[in-house]
Design an enzyme around this catalytic site. Structure first.
Site, PDB file in Angstrom:
ATOM      1  N   GLY B  48       0.838  -1.205   0.000  1.00 21.11           N
ATOM      2  CA  GLY B  48       0.000   0.000   0.000  1.00 21.11           C
ATOM      3  C   GLY B  48       0.865   1.242   0.000  1.00 21.11           C
ATOM      4  O   GLY B  48       1.932   1.277   0.635  1.00 21.11           O
ATOM      5  N   ALA B  52      -0.061   6.285   4.903  1.00 20.79           N
ATOM      6  CA  ALA B  52       0.706   5.447   5.830  1.00 20.79           C
ATOM      7  C   ALA B  52       1.804   4.684   5.089  1.00 20.79           C
ATOM      8  O   ALA B  52       2.978   4.766   5.445  1.00 20.79           O
ATOM      9  CB  ALA B  52      -0.230   4.488   6.562  1.00 20.79           C
ATOM     10  N   SER B 292     -17.606  17.969   1.508  1.00 20.75           N
ATOM     11  CA  SER B 292     -16.891  18.279   2.746  1.00 20.75           C
ATOM     12  C   SER B 292     -17.845  18.674   3.869  1.00 20.75           C
ATOM     13  O   SER B 292     -18.796  19.417   3.699  1.00 20.75           O
ATOM     14  CB  SER B 292     -15.893  19.402   2.524  1.00 20.75           C
ATOM     15  OG  SER B 292     -15.383  19.808   3.773  1.00 20.75           O
ATOM     16  N   ARG B 339     -20.347  13.609  13.423  1.00 24.00           N
ATOM     17  CA  ARG B 339     -20.754  12.850  12.252  1.00 24.00           C
ATOM     18  C   ARG B 339     -21.782  11.768  12.558  1.00 24.00           C
ATOM     19  O   ARG B 339     -22.754  11.599  11.831  1.00 24.00           O
ATOM     20  CB  ARG B 339     -19.526  12.189  11.618  1.00 24.00           C
ATOM     21  CG  ARG B 339     -18.591  13.190  11.019  1.00 24.00           C
ATOM     22  CD  ARG B 339     -17.338  12.556  10.474  1.00 24.00           C
ATOM     23  NE  ARG B 339     -16.526  13.583   9.825  1.00 24.00           N
ATOM     24  CZ  ARG B 339     -15.379  13.351   9.226  1.00 24.00           C
ATOM     25  NH1 ARG B 339     -14.880  12.136   9.177  1.00 24.00           N
ATOM     26  NH2 ARG B 339     -14.720  14.329   8.664  1.00 24.00           N
ATOM     27  N   ARG B 444     -14.415   8.178  14.483  1.00 21.62           N
ATOM     28  CA  ARG B 444     -13.267   9.001  14.159  1.00 21.62           C
ATOM     29  C   ARG B 444     -13.695  10.454  13.995  1.00 21.62           C
ATOM     30  O   ARG B 444     -14.684  10.747  13.356  1.00 21.62           O
ATOM     31  CB  ARG B 444     -12.605   8.522  12.870  1.00 21.62           C
ATOM     32  CG  ARG B 444     -11.352   9.291  12.516  1.00 21.62           C
ATOM     33  CD  ARG B 444     -10.665   8.729  11.307  1.00 21.62           C
ATOM     34  NE  ARG B 444     -11.451   8.853  10.096  1.00 21.62           N
ATOM     35  CZ  ARG B 444     -11.674   9.992   9.452  1.00 21.62           C
ATOM     36  NH1 ARG B 444     -11.183  11.128   9.908  1.00 21.62           N
ATOM     37  NH2 ARG B 444     -12.405  10.017   8.348  1.00 21.62           N
TER      38      ARG B 444
END
Lengths: 247, 646
Positions: B48, B52, B292, B339, B444
């Site tokens: 990947g 990260a 957004s 959220r 999150r």
């Protein structure tokens, strides 16, 4: 909507390839262009014909994977729009639509509409970076950047490396892509130490990868989904002349 | 047969105890170092190339390791981190508004609804400041003030202004910074890049992760690749829902294959549903697009008070007949509730039959008041690009008619279990970014994913992996090793099987159906009955998949349907585990609402007595119930409290 598609089919790099016609029916104007192709592929699969291969991923216009020449124009008729963001309401019932891959010496076809754009990575490898190994960075506020410069750098940095510029260029040049990176990094104070070597090395890699030269045709910027301006190429040329003079 | 069994608890033995603010420093000091001369002889595989993986591969290359990097895209620059819009948090306190490392730590633990590890989150907050420095040094063009200093904004309901951003393309700019650093290492010969390659199996030798089986997606060639350690940075699994904001290629295969080989999979049911996405326009829909969250700063969310008004144009519904339900139910936070709350509230009003747009699956996000108050030019300056994007997709002009939005799957907090060193339960297998079960707990916060991906890749893993590698070097392994041969045969067998079925249904038709099941029963709201039913439906559909799927062509070259078939096959297995995990967690927390666990006024009811733990699942073999291993969560600094936004 009912449409006639003429799609480039090519089994592999060695195959000659040809245009193949397909009728698609019941296309919704709310479909994206790629969803229309998904629908075709579902049908082809059930009919026993291999689906059309094409690159795509994010489908929101930012990853740069999708890459089709639609009716002779890279990414199709809508300005500042990638193929994945193009919707069928742009077309009319009964239209015939030609779909082809990017065609450029530096981007060989892999299969159908999929090409190899690895040459772009080679250009970045040659100098499209600022050498700042992890851990070596000074405090972020130690170097203020004038807002105008930061904004202009950002505009150039929005390039998604889709390759439309190359596909549209009569010379198959990758100059707009290269110039966007030169502009982005060259406008920032952090990019100054390597500015001369960057432009020289990236241009050498550009030529070596099989891209053609720039003759200011301007086709690149006309199809660029991010609106990278031609002035970036002017900046690249100035940087190159200055850097060459120092050698 | 019961759906799962319970095994021994699991513990993170790597996090130092003592004062939280010195734990990371002490761990770095206690970690063994690898002699610089030996680094050259050590190989690390990184799967990947997102924030990260890209940052980790570049940094490991800079440190002197030999790195082999893999991605399924045609270039490492296209990993899905590129699509992140909003921003990245960092505790710089440039605004002098009371921010600090401790406050970012506190907000993140609380935002995660007390289901994350304190030690990890504190470390994340500590290194957040280094990330901004690093990105600026690389030339990431963050937004700046007229004085030339970095601009920040407050984001996702936080009361301090700590989010750094690059217009609506923060993920793109940060990823290009990491990508350019990676390309520099490729040019230097430290990183060997393999684009258009997919990891299909993990190779374990003597209990250690020593390599992977990959398929070259262009030639179809299957090879075994070896290293001293393997790092998975393969992202999240939101595409199990078919429709999500993830890129079409995002998949769980790398982590799922590792799970089947012994790595525990933690909290698989923790998914994040983002409230502001463009609703589905029809059955042809292939993905959903995020708008957004910043739009909620000025847009007002509403639906008609009466279901019979839903078919009318918005302009024909008078003010008195509109229900600004977020402002009504949550007067303190209004349209800026987190959220999870905003998403569930939208679902509730649509379930009541008051949704708008195709299928009644949408709510209005209205800018009329903002345009009146600020003027169109000001709204255009703030949101112009988002409005254009909306119009391109829907054909409607949001300056004239309200936007329609609906929640969509956006991120997955669950993933492979890792210790403080980011090492999984398989020695030598490290997992970073969204692929691990991470630092976000059950929910999150906005602008935290970019922070975690880069924290893991630039600063955490490159330090902790040394402690493991210093115990090497390990026995040399090659393609002839029995473990490598076996892993390779497993891959070849699966591919041959998928190609041989020659059924009458396409891969996508199965994937869509699986997605429907997951969204219906394992989405925003879950019930015991629904989850039980979902497990049965998934099992039946999986059996049907293996009987009826049709994959044309062969394995000898580019075959996109074959790639998808393998990924969907793994999604089936994951989906079942997600439902089992959701079923066992009889509490509402963070992003997921369990209907049986709610407060008298219908809000999520967490159950700390019974569920203050990480649910790490062990694979027990095909057809065997998975084993639940619990890691208890202790809160020494931030004491669990009920979240309230009213």
């Amino acid at each position: 909507m009912n449409l006639t598609l003429r799609v480039w089919r090519q089994k592999g790099p060695q195959d000659k390839g040809r245009m193949v016609s397909y009728q698609v029916t019941d296309v919704s104007p709310d479909m994206s262009f790629l969803e229309m192709l998904d629908m075709l592929n579902e049908r082809l699969t059930l009919e026993g014909e291999e689906p059309v291969a094409f690159d795509h991923d994010c489908r929101e216009g930012i990853c740069g994977a999708c890459s089709m020449v639609i009716n002779g124009t890279a990414h199709g008729p809508q300005k500042l729009t990638t193929t994945c963001q193009l919707h069928m309401r742009t077309f009319s019932d009964g239209d015939t639509i030609d779909i082809e891959p990017w065609r450029a010496k530096a981007f060989p076809v892999i299969k159908d509409l999929v090409v190899n754009r690895g040459a772009f990575d080679k250009i970045i490898q040659a100098g499209g970076f600022i050498s700042a190994p992890t851990g070596s960075a000074p405090e972020a506020h130690s170097t203020p950047v004038p807002k105008a410069d930061a904004d202009e750098a950002f505009d150039a940095a929005t390039c998604i490396a889709c390759g439309a510029c190359v596909a549209a260029c009569p010379n198959g040049s990758g100059m707009l892509f290269t110039a966007a990176k030169i502009t982005h990094l060259g406008l920032l104070p952090q990019g100054q130490p390597e500015r001369d070597s960057r432009v020289v090395n990236m241009l050498a890699a550009h030529d070596e990868a099989g891209f053609g030269g720039c003759t200011n045709a301007g086709e690149c910027t006309a199809v660029c989904p991010k609106g990278i301006p031609l002035t970036t190429i002017g900046r690249l040329n100035r940087d190159f002349i200055k850097a060459s003079g120092k050698r | 047969m019961s759906l799962y069994t319970e095994g021994e608890p699991i513990r993170d033995t790597k996090a130092p105890d003592g004062p939280i603010e010195t734990r990371w420093e002490r761990r770095r000091f206690s970690a063994k170092l690898v002699n610089p001369a030996n680094k050259r002889k050590m190989t690390v595989i990184v799967v990947g190339t997102g924030l990260a993986g890209g940052s980790a591969a570049a940094t490991l290359g800079e440190l002197g390791y030999h790195v082999k990097s893999y991605c399924y895209q045609d270039s490492p620059r296209r990993a899905h981190s590129i699509a992140a819009q909003g921003g990245i948090n960092a505790a710089k306190n440039y605004r002098n508004d009371g921010d600090s490392v401790y406050r970012l730590f506190y907000d993140t633990v609380k935002g995660g609804d007390f289901r994350a590890r304190e030690s990890n989150v504190h470390r994340l907050a500590e290194v957040s400041v280094n990330i901004i420095d690093q990105a600026v040094a690389q030339g990431v063009p963050f937004a700046r003030e007229y004085g030339g200093l970095l601009d920040t904004r407050s984001f996702g309901g936080t009361q301090v202004s700590r989010t750094f951003y690059a217009r609506g393309q923060t993920g793109q700019q940060l990823l290009l910074g990491a990508y350019q650093a990676l390309e520099r290492q490729i040019a230097a010969g430290n990183v060997e890049m393999n684009a258009r390659h997919e990891m299909l199996e993990l190779i374990i030798v003597d209990g250690r992760a020593r390599g992977i089986v990959v398929r070259d997606l262009v030639t179809g060639e299957i090879t075994t690749e070896f290293a001293d350690a393997v790092v998975l940075a393969s992202g999240g699994y939101g595409n199990v829902f078919f429709l999500s904001t993830n890129a079409k290629g995002c998949n769980v295969t790398a982590t799922w294959r590792a799970h089947r080989k012994g790595a525990l999979f933690a909290n698989p049911c923790y998914t994040q549903i983002h409230p502001t996405c463009i609703p589905q326009s029809g059955d042809h829909q292939s993905k959903l697009t995020l708008m957004s969250e910043s739009l909620r700063n000025d847009g007002r969310v509403w639906v008609p008070k009466r279901a019979e008004d839903c078919g009318k144009p918005a302009a024909d519904i008078p003010e008195d007949d509109r229900d600004y339900y977020l402002e009504r139910i949550y007067p303190a936070f209004g349209n800026l509730v987190p959220r999870d709350i905003a998403s569930r509230a939208a679902k509730n009003v649509c379930d009541e039959g008051r949704g708008v747009g195709p299928g009644g699956l949408g709510v209005y996000l209205d800018f009329a008041d903002a345009i009146k108050r600020l003027g169109r030019p000001a709204v255009e300056a703030k949101y112009g690009n988002l409005f254009e994007m909306y119009e391109r997709i829907t054909g409607e002009d949001p300056y004239q008619v309200p936007m329609r939005i609906y929640p969509a799957v956006h991120y997955t907090m669950g993933g492979l279990w890792v210790d403080y060193d980011l090492q999984s339960t398989i020695p030598g297998l490290f997992v970073i970014g969204e692929a691990n079960f991470s630092d976000h707990g059950a929910n999150r916060l906005g602008a935290s994913a970019l922070m975690q991906g880069l924290a893991d890749g630039y600063f955490v893993l490159p330090n902790t992996i040394g402690d493991y590698l210093a115990t090497g070097s390990f026995e040399k392994v090659d393609a002839g090793h029995p473990a490598a041969i076996e892993a390779r045969q497993q891959v070849e067998g699966r591919i041959a099987k998928l190609l041989s079925i020659k059924g009458d249904r396409t891969v996508d038709s199965f994937h869509r159906e699986l997605g429907h099941i997951m969204w219906e029963y394992c989405g925003m709201e879950r019930t015991e009955a629904g989850l039980t039913k979902a497990i049965e439906l998934i099992r039946n559909l999986r059996d049907e998949f293996w009987q009826r799927v049709r994959v044309l062509g062969d394995g000898e070259g580019l075959n996109q349907a074959l790639e998808r078939a393998g990924r969907v096959a793994d999604f089936f297995e994951l989906a079942e585990l997600m439902c089992i995990d959701a079923l066992h967690r009889e509490e509402s927390c963070g992003g997921h609402f369990r209907a049986e666990s709610q407060t008298p006024d219908g809000e999520a009811q967490r159950d700390d007595e019974r569920f203050s733990y990480v649910a790490a699942w062990e694979y027990a073999g095909t057809g065997e119930p998975p084993v639940l291993r619990k890691e208890d969560l202790n809160f020494e600094y931030v004491h669990p409290s009920q979240r309230s936004y009213k």
